[in-house]
Scaffold this motif. Structure first.
Motif, short mmCIF file in Angstrom:
data_model
loop_
_atom_site.label_atom_id
_atom_site.label_comp_id
_atom_site.label_asym_id
_atom_site.label_seq_id
_atom_site.Cartn_x
_atom_site.Cartn_y
_atom_site.Cartn_z
N GLY A 74 0.69 -1.13 0.20
CA GLY A 74 -0.15 -0.03 0.24
C GLY A 74 0.89 1.57 0.01
N VAL A 75 1.96 1.00 1.07
CA VAL A 75 3.38 2.68 0.88
C VAL A 75 3.72 2.31 -1.14
CG1 VAL A 75 5.06 3.16 1.64
CG2 VAL A 75 3.03 2.63 2.72
N ALA A 76 4.02 0.89 -1.32
CA ALA A 76 4.48 1.93 -2.22
C ALA A 76 3.36 1.83 -3.66
CB ALA A 76 4.87 0.39 -3.10
N LEU A 77 2.17 1.89 -3.70
CA LEU A 77 0.96 2.36 -4.54
C LEU A 77 1.04 3.24 -4.48
CD1 LEU A 77 -2.02 0.17 -4.83
CD2 LEU A 77 -1.90 3.02 -4.96
N TRP A 78 0.57 3.88 -3.25
CA TRP A 78 0.63 5.45 -3.13
C TRP A 78 2.06 6.33 -2.63
CZ3 TRP A 78 -4.36 8.08 -3.14
CH2 TRP A 78 -4.43 6.73 -3.06
N ARG A 79 3.30 6.06 -3.08
CA ARG A 79 4.62 6.50 -3.32
C ARG A 79 4.45 7.30 -5.42
NH1 ARG A 79 9.63 3.32 -1.02
NH2 ARG A 79 10.64 4.84 -2.50
N VAL A 80 4.08 6.01 -5.75
CA VAL A 80 3.96 6.25 -7.28
C VAL A 80 3.09 7.04 -7.57
CG1 VAL A 80 3.46 5.34 -9.32
CG2 VAL A 80 5.05 3.73 -7.55
N VAL A 81 1.03 7.26 -6.71
CA VAL A 81 0.73 7.85 -7.19
C VAL A 81 1.37 9.17 -6.35
CG1 VAL A 81 -1.77 8.70 -6.31
CG2 VAL A 81 -0.98 6.22 -6.64
N VAL A 82 1.57 9.36 -5.79
CA VAL A 82 1.92 11.03 -5.24
C VAL A 82 3.08 11.68 -6.09
CG1 VAL A 82 3.39 12.10 -3.17
CG2 VAL A 82 1.71 10.68 -2.74
N ARG A 83 4.50 10.53 -5.88
CA ARG A 83 5.08 11.03 -7.11
C ARG A 83 4.17 11.47 -8.71
NH1 ARG A 83 10.83 8.17 -6.24
NH2 ARG A 83 11.25 7.61 -4.37
N GLY A 84 3.45 10.61 -9.13
CA GLY A 84 2.76 11.39 -10.07
C GLY A 84 2.17 12.76 -10.10
#
Length: 435
Positions: A112-122
């Motif tokens: 979940g953290v990895a997923l949100w890291r990608v979204v936030v970076r976007g």
């Protein structure tokens, strides 16, 4: 959901190398064991491949390599046109996979953290891309499109590589066809009104002239036809990239895909008469928003800027640079996968002699933004008559030496790039606080 239980070694790469890459990709995935396994070695081949993609963009944007040909032309242009950006997109997918555990995806809260890291970076990269687009340089800035790629790719972040690869293949075949249909409806059909309404109220259009519709369907790197590259990279990143067998397989698979895409297009355009049909049906109106070429021959020689004209479905059988057709996706995507495989195979040598190129790859976001800013400075003559004029007098050479030398020195002295560091810090901080 992924049910992978692989425990094979995984490679990390990036240190924030691109907006999707993770500086801590070499950190081991959580396991049930009390003692964590040692850190994974860096996949220098991934950084080198990304560095090649960045330099390939220099070829297109500032004419790096101009004059190398016997006739004074640039022999590198045809080699990298369309393929450098495709390699960049494929590697974005690889970075997403490595960020979330590589061949042994992290599970539970860590995923979940990895997923949100990608979204936030976007979300962080989006305003940066819009800002660069507002400068009005001749560069078709890809960063804003990255935001769309990231958000659309994350639903598959925890799927098995075969599922992701299958989805990429389906989208590569269907996406360009859907794009062709939608754009024909927007150009002269029932979607013209709704599209105009969306554009009228899109703040990104007001700021930069390029908005949501461009990011998804009509732009230079529309998600509808470019997402397959990212998903292909995500699938590749789920493999054991430290395995010689996998690396050789990437070269073989990529070469086969490239031969299939470009080969089928050549057959369709020549023996089957596709080119003759397109030449006979040339339409200046249809070509107006696709380069404004005065003939089909000119379009075939130059390529397009993200999409093909909608006056004849035969355009979908071309494999021209940046055409966004199924056969171009197979061809350019295959080249990208093969190049990555070759860089990984050559990693023992590249780890030393390829360090400057790997450094460019590890600071790709910083180098990319810097090169667009320098192009803007040169276009506006801001340094003419100043002690810095020499920087823009030979922009291609300046960017080549500056990127290789500057990235190497920064990497050796400070590690993460000046844009990669805050991107990592902010995205990691935010992702850990999202339920």
């Amino acid at each position: 959901m992924s049910n992978s239980t692989s425990t094979s070694p995984r490679g990390g790469s990036g240190d924030g190398a691109d907006p999707a890459a993770a500086p801590d990709q070499s950190a081991p995935a959580p396991t049930a064991a009390a003692t964590a396994p040692p850190p994974r070695p860096r996949l220098v081949g991934v950084d080198v491949a990304r560095g090649l993609a960045v330099l390939g963009m220099f070829v297109i944007h500032v004419g790096l390599g101009w004059g190398l040909g016997a006739d004074g032309a640039n022999p590198l242009t045809d080699l990298v046109s369309g393929r450098a950006a495709a390699l960049f997109a494929v590697l974005a997918g690889v970075s997403i996979a490595l960020l979330s555990g590589g061949s042994a995806p992290v599970q539970g809260r860590a995923m979940g953290v990895a997923l949100w890291r990608v979204v936030v970076r976007g979300l962080l990269v989006l305003p940066l891309g819009v800002g660069l687009t507002m400068l009005g340089t001749p560069v078709a800035v890809i960063l804003a499109y990255y935001a769309a790629f990231f958000v659309l790719a994350v639903p598959l972040i925890d799927e098995r590589w075969k599922v992701v690869a299958g989805t990429a293949a389906i989208l590569a075949a269907a996406g360009p066809v859907v794009s062709f249909w939608l754009r024909s409806m927007i150009a002269d059909g029932p979607l013209a009104g709704p599209a105009a309404l969306v554009e009228a109220y899109d703040p990104m259009v007001a700021l930069s002239g390029s908005g949501l519709l461009d990011l998804l369907v009509t732009g230079s790197y529309p998600a509808l036809t470019w997402l397959p590259y990212v998903l292909a990279g995500l699938a590749v990143g789920r493999l054991d990239l430290t395995s010689l067998r996998v690396r050789a397989g990437l070269v073989a698979t990529g070469t086969a895909l490239a031969a299939l895409g470009y080969g089928l297009s050549w057959v369709a355009m020549n023996p089957m008469g596709g080119r003759a049909r397109l030449e006979a049906g040339y339409s200046a109106a249809a070509m107006a928003d696709h380069g404004g070429y005065t003939s089909t021959a000119q379009a075939m020689a130059e390529g397009f800027s993200g999409t093909v004209p909608v006056n004849d479905w035969v355009w979908l059988l071309t494999a021209l640079p940046h055409s966004g057709t199924p056969l171009e996706l197979a061809g350019a995507g295959g080249v990208a996968i093969a190049v990555l495989g070759l860089c990984l195979l050559a990693e023992p040598v590249l780890r030393r002699v390829g360090y400057p190129l790997a450094a460019v790859g590890s600071l790709a976001l910083t180098v990319y933004v810097g090169h667009v800013l320098l192009i803007w400075v040169a276009e506006n003559g801001l340094w003419q008559g100043t002690p810095l004029q020499w920087v823009t007098d030979d922009l291609a050479l300046t960017l080549l030496v500056g990127a290789l030398g500057g990235a190497t020195l920064w990497r050796l002295a400070l590690g993460r790039g000046p844009l990669e560091q805050p991107l990592h810090t902010v995205s990691s901080w935010a992702a850990k606080r999202i339920p």
